[in-house]
Design a protein around this motif. Structure first.
Motif, PDB file in Angstrom:
ATOM      1  N   VAL A  74      28.515   2.770 -14.623  1.00  0.00           N
ATOM      2  CA  VAL A  74      28.946   1.642 -15.455  1.00  0.00           C
ATOM      3  C   VAL A  74      30.374   1.236 -15.112  1.00  0.00           C
ATOM      4  N   PHE A  75      31.231   2.220 -14.862  1.00  0.00           N
ATOM      5  CA  PHE A  75      32.641   1.932 -14.571  1.00  0.00           C
ATOM      6  C   PHE A  75      33.006   2.430 -13.169  1.00  0.00           C
ATOM      7  N   THR A  76      33.662   1.579 -12.414  1.00  0.00           N
ATOM      8  CA  THR A  76      34.028   1.906 -11.040  1.00  0.00           C
ATOM      9  C   THR A  76      35.201   2.888 -11.013  1.00  0.00           C
ATOM     10  N   LYS A  77      35.438   3.444  -9.816  1.00  0.00           N
ATOM     11  CA  LYS A  77      36.572   4.360  -9.649  1.00  0.00           C
ATOM     12  C   LYS A  77      37.887   3.649  -9.940  1.00  0.00           C
ATOM     13  N   LYS A  79      50.968  -0.344 -20.627  1.00  0.00           N
ATOM     14  CA  LYS A  79      50.887  -1.594 -19.876  1.00  0.00           C
ATOM     15  C   LYS A  79      49.449  -1.871 -19.453  1.00  0.00           C
ATOM     16  N   GLU A  80      48.762  -0.829 -18.990  1.00  0.00           N
ATOM     17  CA  GLU A  80      47.410  -0.997 -18.458  1.00  0.00           C
ATOM     18  C   GLU A  80      46.408  -1.415 -19.526  1.00  0.00           C
ATOM     19  N   ILE A  81      46.636  -0.995 -20.744  1.00  0.00           N
ATOM     20  CA  ILE A  81      45.674  -1.290 -21.806  1.00  0.00           C
ATOM     21  C   ILE A  81      45.588  -2.792 -22.101  1.00  0.00           C
ATOM     22  N   THR A  82      46.598  -3.552 -21.678  1.00  0.00           N
ATOM     23  CA  THR A  82      46.603  -5.004 -21.900  1.00  0.00           C
ATOM     24  C   THR A  82      46.127  -5.784 -20.684  1.00  0.00           C
ATOM     25  N   GLN A  83      45.857  -5.109 -19.563  1.00  0.00           N
ATOM     26  CA  GLN A  83      45.495  -5.787 -18.325  1.00  0.00           C
ATOM     27  C   GLN A  83      44.013  -6.165 -18.293  1.00  0.00           C
ATOM     28  N   GLU A  84      43.725  -7.316 -17.734  1.00  0.00           N
ATOM     29  CA  GLU A  84      42.365  -7.860 -17.713  1.00  0.00           C
ATOM     30  C   GLU A  84      41.378  -6.940 -16.983  1.00  0.00           C
ATOM     31  N   ARG A  85      41.823  -6.246 -15.927  1.00  0.00           N
ATOM     32  CA  ARG A  85      40.905  -5.428 -15.123  1.00  0.00           C
ATOM     33  C   ARG A  85      40.348  -4.238 -15.898  1.00  0.00           C
ATOM     34  N   LYS A 108      25.013  -5.184 -23.848  1.00  0.00           N
ATOM     35  CA  LYS A 108      25.448  -6.173 -22.865  1.00  0.00           C
ATOM     36  C   LYS A 108      26.142  -5.505 -21.677  1.00  0.00           C
ATOM     37  N   ILE A 109      27.048  -4.578 -21.948  1.00  0.00           N
ATOM     38  CA  ILE A 109      27.809  -3.931 -20.875  1.00  0.00           C
ATOM     39  C   ILE A 109      26.903  -3.087 -19.985  1.00  0.00           C
ATOM     40  N   LEU A 110      25.974  -2.337 -20.569  1.00  0.00           N
ATOM     41  CA  LEU A 110      25.090  -1.503 -19.763  1.00  0.00           C
ATOM     42  C   LEU A 110      24.034  -2.321 -19.032  1.00  0.00           C
ATOM     43  N   ALA A 111      23.661  -3.483 -19.586  1.00  0.00           N
ATOM     44  CA  ALA A 111      22.668  -4.343 -18.932  1.00  0.00           C
ATOM     45  C   ALA A 111      23.231  -5.007 -17.683  1.00  0.00           C
ATOM     46  N   GLU A 112      24.548  -5.043 -17.556  1.00  0.00           N
ATOM     47  CA  GLU A 112      25.192  -5.705 -16.421  1.00  0.00           C
ATOM     48  C   GLU A 112      25.182  -4.849 -15.158  1.00  0.00           C
ATOM     49  N   VAL A 113      24.780  -3.586 -15.269  1.00  0.00           N
ATOM     50  CA  VAL A 113      24.723  -2.711 -14.095  1.00  0.00           C
ATOM     51  C   VAL A 113      23.298  -2.202 -13.897  1.00  0.00           C
ATOM     52  N   LYS A 114      22.968  -1.822 -12.671  1.00  0.00           N
ATOM     53  CA  LYS A 114      21.643  -1.295 -12.361  1.00  0.00           C
ATOM     54  C   LYS A 114      21.474   0.096 -12.993  1.00  0.00           C
ATOM     55  N   PRO A 115      20.230   0.524 -13.230  1.00  0.00           N
ATOM     56  CA  PRO A 115      19.980   1.815 -13.890  1.00  0.00           C
ATOM     57  C   PRO A 115      20.686   3.006 -13.246  1.00  0.00           C
ATOM     58  N   LYS A 170      39.690  -4.540 -19.280  1.00  0.00           N
ATOM     59  CA  LYS A 170      39.183  -5.093 -20.535  1.00  0.00           C
ATOM     60  C   LYS A 170      37.794  -4.564 -20.883  1.00  0.00           C
ATOM     61  N   ARG A 171      36.918  -4.499 -19.885  1.00  0.00           N
ATOM     62  CA  ARG A 171      35.546  -4.031 -20.120  1.00  0.00           C
ATOM     63  C   ARG A 171      35.530  -2.567 -20.549  1.00  0.00           C
ATOM     64  N   LEU A 172      36.324  -1.741 -19.890  1.00  0.00           N
ATOM     65  CA  LEU A 172      36.421  -0.319 -20.224  1.00  0.00           C
ATOM     66  C   LEU A 172      36.946  -0.119 -21.644  1.00  0.00           C
ATOM     67  N   ILE A 173      37.999  -0.855 -21.984  1.00  0.00           N
ATOM     68  CA  ILE A 173      38.603  -0.730 -23.309  1.00  0.00           C
ATOM     69  C   ILE A 173      37.619  -1.175 -24.401  1.00  0.00           C
ATOM     70  N   SER A 174      36.939  -2.283 -24.170  1.00  0.00           N
ATOM     71  CA  SER A 174      35.981  -2.796 -25.152  1.00  0.00           C
ATOM     72  C   SER A 174      34.883  -1.775 -25.431  1.00  0.00           C
ATOM     73  N   PHE A 175      34.402  -1.152 -24.370  1.00  0.00           N
ATOM     74  CA  PHE A 175      33.336  -0.159 -24.502  1.00  0.00           C
ATOM     75  C   PHE A 175      33.837   1.098 -25.215  1.00  0.00           C
ATOM     76  N   GLN A 176      35.008   1.584 -24.792  1.00  0.00           N
ATOM     77  CA  GLN A 176      35.536   2.823 -25.358  1.00  0.00           C
ATOM     78  C   GLN A 176      35.848   2.693 -26.847  1.00  0.00           C
ATOM     79  N   LYS A 177      36.283   1.521 -27.262  1.00  0.00           N
ATOM     80  CA  LYS A 177      36.623   1.315 -28.668  1.00  0.00           C
ATOM     81  C   LYS A 177      35.413   1.443 -29.595  1.00  0.00           C
ATOM     82  N   VAL A 178      34.212   1.196 -29.069  1.00  0.00           N
ATOM     83  CA  VAL A 178      33.026   1.234 -29.926  1.00  0.00           C
ATOM     84  C   VAL A 178      32.121   2.429 -29.650  1.00  0.00           C
TER      85      VAL A 178
END
Length: 313
Positions: free
Chosen positions: A194-197, A116-122, A183-190, A124-132
């Motif tokens: 990258v991914f919240t708790k 169920k969680e893999i389809t949830q919008e919250r 793009k994903i890593l540029a969205e957070v400070k050094p 999406k960023r984690l899944i996109s990153f992990q897939k690549v």
């Protein structure tokens, strides 16, 4: 002067070079269990064990097998004692780990929450990153905005500090995925994770996505090697350079690796691994060099048997 205990000796030697907290905890426990087995068999000092270490390790393996442990569990229980005693695990007789015995992440019905969680919008960023990229869960949780680097061959990689076994690694990114990762890593400070708790608090089968990425990478290299025969020389050069960068190995070990990357023979599945591949309609032969590229640059395993059993089959 008080003599060093058997357990202390095993732990101190097994933990050399290990910095990952989880691995340290596991190794300490496995050394403690092995030391207890030794004492129950009248081997109570490091000096006694050194004289008969192969015999004791083999008997310990047999006791684990007789207790009903699976091959993968036996392999793990032996890992720390073998490292402490400077014994190559291949010298021990033990059951082989095969693809049909692996269940982690493969029982979809047992993980309905993750489905169920893999389809949830919250997520999406984690899944996109992990897939690549295909990191382990603990590695994703530690990743920071600064962890995008160029490796020794000029490829963009995700840098993993203290990965499995306490080792640093450079996870290569396929050319088609570079823009997304940037793009994903540029969205957070050094210094920011990258991914919240909250993002990491899920039951998603992230290891399954890691396996998907490994198969995608294998297809990329296998197809390129088929199209461009001379690409094999590029691969061999990059593999040798990565080995030199990441290892301070004995000359014999280095020569063995160099011999492996020069092997043009296909990698052929056998036994249970072959049976499972056939049942799933998957190939039973693989391009060996393409597998090595995946194993070294995308999984940091350095072993084709692990790559085939855990990721391709």
């Amino acid at each position: 002067m008080r003599k060093e205990s058997l357990q202390h000796m095993l732990c101190s030697k097994a933990l050399i070079g290990i910095t990952d907290n989880h691995t340290i905890t596991v190794y300490k426990r496995d050394c403690k269990n092995f030391a207890a087995y030794c004492r129950s068999n009248a081997v109570k000092t490091p000096e006694q064990l050194e004289k008969c270490k192969m015999e004791v390790l083999q008997k310990y393996e047999s006791s684990l097998e007789n207790a009903g442990y699976k091959p993968a569990t036996i392999h793990r229980y032996l890992s720390a004692p073998c490292k402490a005693l400077n014994i190559n695990m291949k010298e021990l007789e033990k059951p082989c780990r095969t693809a049909d015995m692996i269940v982690r992440g493969r029982n979809i019905e047992a993980n309905m929450q993750g489905q169920k969680e893999i389809t949830q919008e919250r997520f999406k960023r984690l899944i996109s990153f992990q897939k690549v990229v295909g990191l382990r869960r603990a590695e994703l949780a530690k990743l920071r905005g600064r962890d995008l680097r160029t490796d020794e061959s000029g490829y963009l990689c995700v840098y993993v500090c203290n990965g499995k076994g306490g080792k640093d690694q450079m996870q290569r990114i396929l050319p088609s995925d570079v823009a997304l990762v940037k793009k994903i890593l540029a969205e957070v400070k050094p210094d920011q994770k990258v991914f919240t708790k909250n993002e990491m608090n899920n039951k998603i089968n992230l290891h399954g996505l890691r396996a998907e990425q490994a198969r995608e990478a294998y297809s990329y290299y296998a197809e390129k090697l088929e199209r461009e025969p001379n690409y094999k020389y590029v691969c061999r050069k990059e593999l040798a350079l990565r080995y030199k960068t990441m290892h301070t190995a004995y000359k014999t070990t280095n020569q063995r690796f160099l011999k492996d990357i020069m092997n043009d023979a296909p990698y052929v599945l056998r036994g249970k691994n072959r049976e499972k591949a056939v049942a799933q309609g998957k190939p039973v032969t693989y391009n060996r060099l393409a597998m090595m590229m995946v194993s070294v640059f995308h999984l940091s395993h350095w072993r084709l048997d692990v790559t085939s059993v855990n990721y391709l089959v």
